[in-house]
Design a protein around this motif. Structure first.
Motif, PDB file in Angstrom:
ATOM      1  N   ASP A  43       0.814  -1.219   0.000  1.00  0.00           N
ATOM      2  CA  ASP A  43       0.000   0.000   0.000  1.00  0.00           C
ATOM      3  C   ASP A  43       0.845   1.265   0.000  1.00  0.00           C
ATOM      4  OD1 ASP A  43      -2.238  -1.559  -0.010  1.00  0.00           O
ATOM      5  OD2 ASP A  43      -2.562  -1.466   2.156  1.00  0.00           O
ATOM      6  N   GLY A  44       2.170   1.116  -0.019  1.00  0.00           N
ATOM      7  CA  GLY A  44       3.041   2.283  -0.127  1.00  0.00           C
ATOM      8  C   GLY A  44       3.681   2.748   1.151  1.00  0.00           C
ATOM      9  N   ASP A  45       3.569   2.010   2.256  1.00  0.00           N
ATOM     10  CA  ASP A  45       4.179   2.410   3.520  1.00  0.00           C
ATOM     11  C   ASP A  45       5.672   2.071   3.476  1.00  0.00           C
ATOM     12  OD1 ASP A  45       5.020   2.698   6.192  1.00  0.00           O
ATOM     13  OD2 ASP A  45       2.994   2.332   6.932  1.00  0.00           O
ATOM     14  N   ARG A  46       6.528   3.074   3.440  1.00  0.00           N
ATOM     15  CA  ARG A  46       7.971   2.837   3.328  1.00  0.00           C
ATOM     16  C   ARG A  46       8.539   2.214   4.601  1.00  0.00           C
ATOM     17  NH1 ARG A  46      10.357   8.247   0.257  1.00  0.00           N
ATOM     18  NH2 ARG A  46       9.133   7.998  -1.682  1.00  0.00           N
ATOM     19  N   ARG A  47       7.951   2.561   5.759  1.00  0.00           N
ATOM     20  CA  ARG A  47       8.441   1.975   7.005  1.00  0.00           C
ATOM     21  C   ARG A  47       8.232   0.472   7.018  1.00  0.00           C
ATOM     22  NH1 ARG A  47       5.254   5.034  11.489  1.00  0.00           N
ATOM     23  NH2 ARG A  47       3.600   4.413  10.036  1.00  0.00           N
ATOM     24  N   ALA A  48       7.096   0.007   6.485  1.00  0.00           N
ATOM     25  CA  ALA A  48       6.849  -1.437   6.402  1.00  0.00           C
ATOM     26  C   ALA A  48       7.861  -2.105   5.482  1.00  0.00           C
ATOM     27  CB  ALA A  48       5.425  -1.694   5.915  1.00  0.00           C
ATOM     28  N   GLY A  49       8.244  -1.403   4.404  1.00  0.00           N
ATOM     29  CA  GLY A  49       9.269  -1.944   3.531  1.00  0.00           C
ATOM     30  C   GLY A  49      10.604  -2.080   4.248  1.00  0.00           C
TER      31      GLY A  49
END
Length: 432
Positions: A43-49
């Motif tokens: 969904d675009g969450d960079r922290r999750a990446g």
């Protein structure tokens, strides 16, 4: 206290806060949900990446956490010991040991780890960026430490990365669903649907098909009115058409085709050419997995297939509805015949028709009877008894008592099943 003491105290507090950060980060990152992080990253969450990247390089992550945690803990202990030695002399070592043990255990271990374990996903997202920076900062040191660790483990016969998981991905997912159900996070109907979906690869067409003894068929040599009656009276919209012998299937009649022809002939049965209406029969092997059969139904845009064994003999039929019922449970409409299959008795026993599938009975009663060697409950009794029992005989196995109530020829048609208070491993046979 002079200025240097205040400076040492400030550094001591910073070390304790850093230790708490490392402890909480370790618990949050290792306990975070990979599925949640993968979804957030999509969904675009960079922290999750970043969390996913850290967990993919687990050795480097743990190395950074351990190095950082040990450095600040040792530093805090050293500063506290030096400070208390200056204040109280030699007895300051005892004071430093007691005070630092309490501070580290309570504020740097139990408190942050408890908070992180209670809400791992949120905290993992919060610490993702600083932990990624620390992993890059400690990169050379971590690489050297990991190389030494791998060398020492190799000398002990342990090779990192060669151990296979105990459970497959499907089994782990099934275990997670069962766990969430026990904890109240997933309802029974949702657990059954997810379990049925995971079972599609393990089940074959033979596990869900309607046996040939229960299939309604029509004889192509019969008068058209008799064939039409057989088609319209059955619970299925398609009826196999045989010629010569029941094993010789020459086509499949669809109810809509029969009604259309009947309407076109103004209700005159003699004008109906049954063979012209019959569609080609589709035969599938009984060993085909349900997942493949479901895909085949979608490709061919049909919902009906005849099942054959390795010798080409017809064993039964399978429909799209039969497969979907393995996922969503029993599907009934206003035309289905309500057959008495499972009836709970006041004494706690259950009266079951012999043809009831074991999987359906397990799903309804939340039992765990094995279905690897038999499809129906009657088949399970015959398999365990190693014989075709007589009415009145009782058998005890898998924690249940099975009593045969009725038998027609070689088929068990009705049983009474009583759950036992304790499981018995031995098979007990008692003549009725």
């Amino acid at each position: 206290m002079d200025a240097s003491d205040w400076l040492i105290l400030a550094a001591l507090v910073v070390c304790l806060v850093a230790s708490s950060f490392f402890s909480g980060s370790e618990t949050a990152l290792t306990a975070s949900s990979r599925a949640t992080m993968a979804r957030l990253a999509r969904d675009g969450d960079r922290r999750a990446g970043l969390v996913n990247s850290l967990l993919d390089a687990r050795e480097r992550l743990l190395g950074a956490l351990l190095i950082g945690n040990n450095v600040v803990n040792i530093g805090a202990s050293s500063m506290a010991t030096g400070l208390l030695l200056a204040w109280f002399g030699e007895v300051g070592v005892v004071y430093a040991t007691v005070i630092m043990t309490v501070l580290v255990v309570v504020f740097c271990e139990v408190l942050p780890k408890t908070a992180a374990f209670d809400n791992p996903d949120r905290i993992a997202l919060l610490v993702a960026r600083p932990m990624a920076a620390l992993v890059r900062l400690f990169g050379p040191v971590i690489g050297a430490v990991n190389a030494v660790v791998r060398w020492l483990l190799a000398r002990a016969g342990i090779v990192i990365g060669e151990s296979a998981p105990i459970l497959s991905a499907h089994e782990e997912l099934r275990g997670a669903v069962d766990l969430f159900h026990r904890e109240g996070g997933v309802e029974k109907i949702d657990r059954d649907m997810l379990g049925g979906l995971l079972d599609l690869r393990e089940l074959t067409v033979a596990d869900v098909m309607i046996h040939r003894t229960d299939v309604i068929m029509a004889n192509a040599a019969d008068p058209p009115e008799k064939i039409v009656e057989a088609v319209l009276s059955g619970p299925k919209t398609r009826v196999p058409l045989w010629q010569g012998t029941p094993e010789n299937i020459v086509g499949v009649l669809h109810v809509k085709d029969v009604l259309r022809a009947l309407h076109g002939s103004d209700g005159d049965f003699s004008k109906i050419d049954v063979m012209a209406l019959a569609r080609p029969a589709w035969f599938v092997p009984e060993i085909r997995p349900l997942s493949e059969q479901l895909k085949a139904f979608r490709r061919r845009r049909t919902h009906f297939a005849l099942v054959v064994d390795e010798y080409g003999e017809m064993m039964g039929l399978v429909t799209l509805e039969d497969i979907l019922e393995e996922i969503v449970g029993d599907i009934s409409d206003e035309h289905d015949v309500d057959l008495a299959g499972v009836r709970t008795q006041p004494d706690g026993s259950v009266t079951v028709d012999g043809g009831v599938p074991i999987r359906d009975l397990n799903r309804v009663m939340e039992w765990s009877l094995p279905d690897a060697d038999a499809t129906t409950i009657a088949g399970l009794v015959i398999h365990e008894a190693r014989s075709i029992p007589e009415p009145g005989q009782s058998f005890t196995f898998h924690g249940f008592r099975f009593q045969v109530l009725r038998r027609q020829r070689n088929r068990i048609t009705s049983l009474r099943i009583t759950p036992l208070t304790r499981r018995k491993n031995a098979l007990v046979v008692r003549a009725g």
